[in-house]
Every structure is written in C-alpha cells, then in structure tokens.
Design a protein around this motif. Structure first.
Motif, PDB file in Angstrom:
ATOM      1  N   PRO A   1     105.382 -56.332 -23.654  1.00 46.02           N
ATOM      2  CA  PRO A   1     105.422 -54.885 -23.421  1.00 46.02           C
ATOM      3  C   PRO A   1     104.526 -54.119 -24.396  1.00 46.02           C
ATOM      4  CG  PRO A   1     107.426 -55.617 -24.500  1.00 46.02           C
ATOM      5  CD  PRO A   1     106.631 -56.846 -24.194  1.00 46.02           C
TER       6      PRO A   1
ATOM      7  N   GLU B   1     107.308 -47.791 -21.636  1.00 40.57           N
ATOM      8  CA  GLU B   1     106.619 -49.060 -21.854  1.00 40.57           C
ATOM      9  C   GLU B   1     105.954 -49.512 -20.562  1.00 40.57           C
ATOM     10  OE1 GLU B   1     109.049 -51.398 -25.343  1.00 40.57           O
ATOM     11  OE2 GLU B   1     109.593 -51.843 -23.269  1.00 40.57           O
TER      12      GLU B   1
ATOM     13  N   ASP C   1     104.465 -53.149 -18.886  1.00 38.27           N
ATOM     14  CA  ASP C   1     104.578 -54.594 -19.036  1.00 38.27           C
ATOM     15  C   ASP C   1     103.206 -55.206 -18.833  1.00 38.27           C
ATOM     16  OD1 ASP C   1     107.386 -54.647 -19.433  1.00 38.27           O
ATOM     17  OD2 ASP C   1     107.679 -54.376 -17.281  1.00 38.27           O
TER      18      ASP C   1
ATOM     19  N   ASP D   1     111.709 -46.332 -20.376  1.00 38.10           N
ATOM     20  CA  ASP D   1     111.565 -46.932 -21.709  1.00 38.10           C
ATOM     21  C   ASP D   1     110.240 -46.576 -22.377  1.00 38.10           C
ATOM     22  OD1 ASP D   1     114.018 -48.242 -21.404  1.00 38.10           O
ATOM     23  OD2 ASP D   1     113.063 -49.959 -20.415  1.00 38.10           O
TER      24      ASP D   1
ATOM     25  N   ARG E   1     107.735 -49.278 -16.972  1.00 41.41           N
ATOM     26  CA  ARG E   1     109.133 -48.914 -17.174  1.00 41.41           C
ATOM     27  C   ARG E   1     109.135 -47.536 -17.824  1.00 41.41           C
ATOM     28  NH1 ARG E   1     111.078 -52.279 -20.778  1.00 41.41           N
ATOM     29  NH2 ARG E   1     109.164 -53.422 -21.090  1.00 41.41           N
TER      30      ARG E   1
END
Length: 134
Positions: free
Chosen positions: A82, A75, A77, A73, A70
């Motif tokens: 996360p 981040e 996963d 963000d 992501r």
C-alpha cells in the motif's frame, strides 16, 4: 504527461510536501507524441522529459502497477504494497482503441508506449506497405 505536469506544477507553485509519481512503465516519464516521429525515424532512442525529478523532490516509482484504491483509508494498493496519500491525482491517460478483430493478428501493431515504438521500428525498416489508423 498529465501526471508529470501536475507534479512539476505543484513544485513550481511552491508545494513543499512529498510528491510521488507512480507509473506502470519501467521507463522515465516520456512524451508520447514523439513516439511516432523521432523514435520511429531513428532520430532518438527515447523521448524522456528533461526534468530532474530528484532535484525537484519528486519520487518516481516506476514499473509499478496500481491495483486498487481504498479511499476510506487514503491508500492505493500496488503490487509492492500500500501507498498512503493525503491527496490523490489519477492521471492514467487514454486507453488505445483496439479495432475489433485485430487482437493477435500478425502484422497489426498498436502504438502507444515507448516499448511499442521500439518493437515497431524493425517492422517498418522492412518497408512493407503500411496503413495507419489513428
């Protein structure tokens, strides 16, 4: 190998921030080429890099699959939740080439990981004729 070299190079060049190395395999990072040499010849049990990751301040998170990114963000996963990052280096290595028609065929073995080499060892001990494609 690229992930390990990147993490170590960061430290060697004076980077002091957090460095996390995530890998899907449960083993300490290792050098793949010796798999077909020392390990299969029974001269070594693994080919782990002789690097003190703890001393270098590199956090290892092994046996952990990354399932998504992501980017907005900052981040990734993982199956454990996360993981935030400021900078992400994706060093996933090459995918092995699977010959069409070989999947699930008895007597056909793929050699890419430490676990593959360990499974292949007893097969080679039986001294059948062997063809290597690679």
């Amino acid at each position: 190998m690229a992930g390990v070299q990147t993490a170590v190079a960061l430290r060697e060049q004076g980077f002091t921030g957090p460095v996390t190395l995530i890998g899907a395999e449960p083993h300490q990072p290792y050098d793949r080429p010796p798999l077909s040499k020392a390990i299969l010849l029974g001269k070594a049990e693994d080919s782990a890099f002789e690097i003190d990751f703890e001393d270098l301040g590199i956090e290892l998170r092994l046996g952990l699959d990354v399932t998504g990114l992501r980017a907005a963000d900052h981040e990734i996963d993982t199956e454990a939740g996360p993981v935030a990052y400021d900078t992400l280096v994706v060093a996933t290595g090459a995918q092995p080439v699977v010959l069409p028609g070989t999947e699930g065929v008895p007597g056909v073995h793929l050699l890419r990981t430490l676990d593959d080499a360990v499974r292949l060892g007893p097969v080679l001990e039986r001294r059948h004729s062997v063809v290597v494609v690679g």
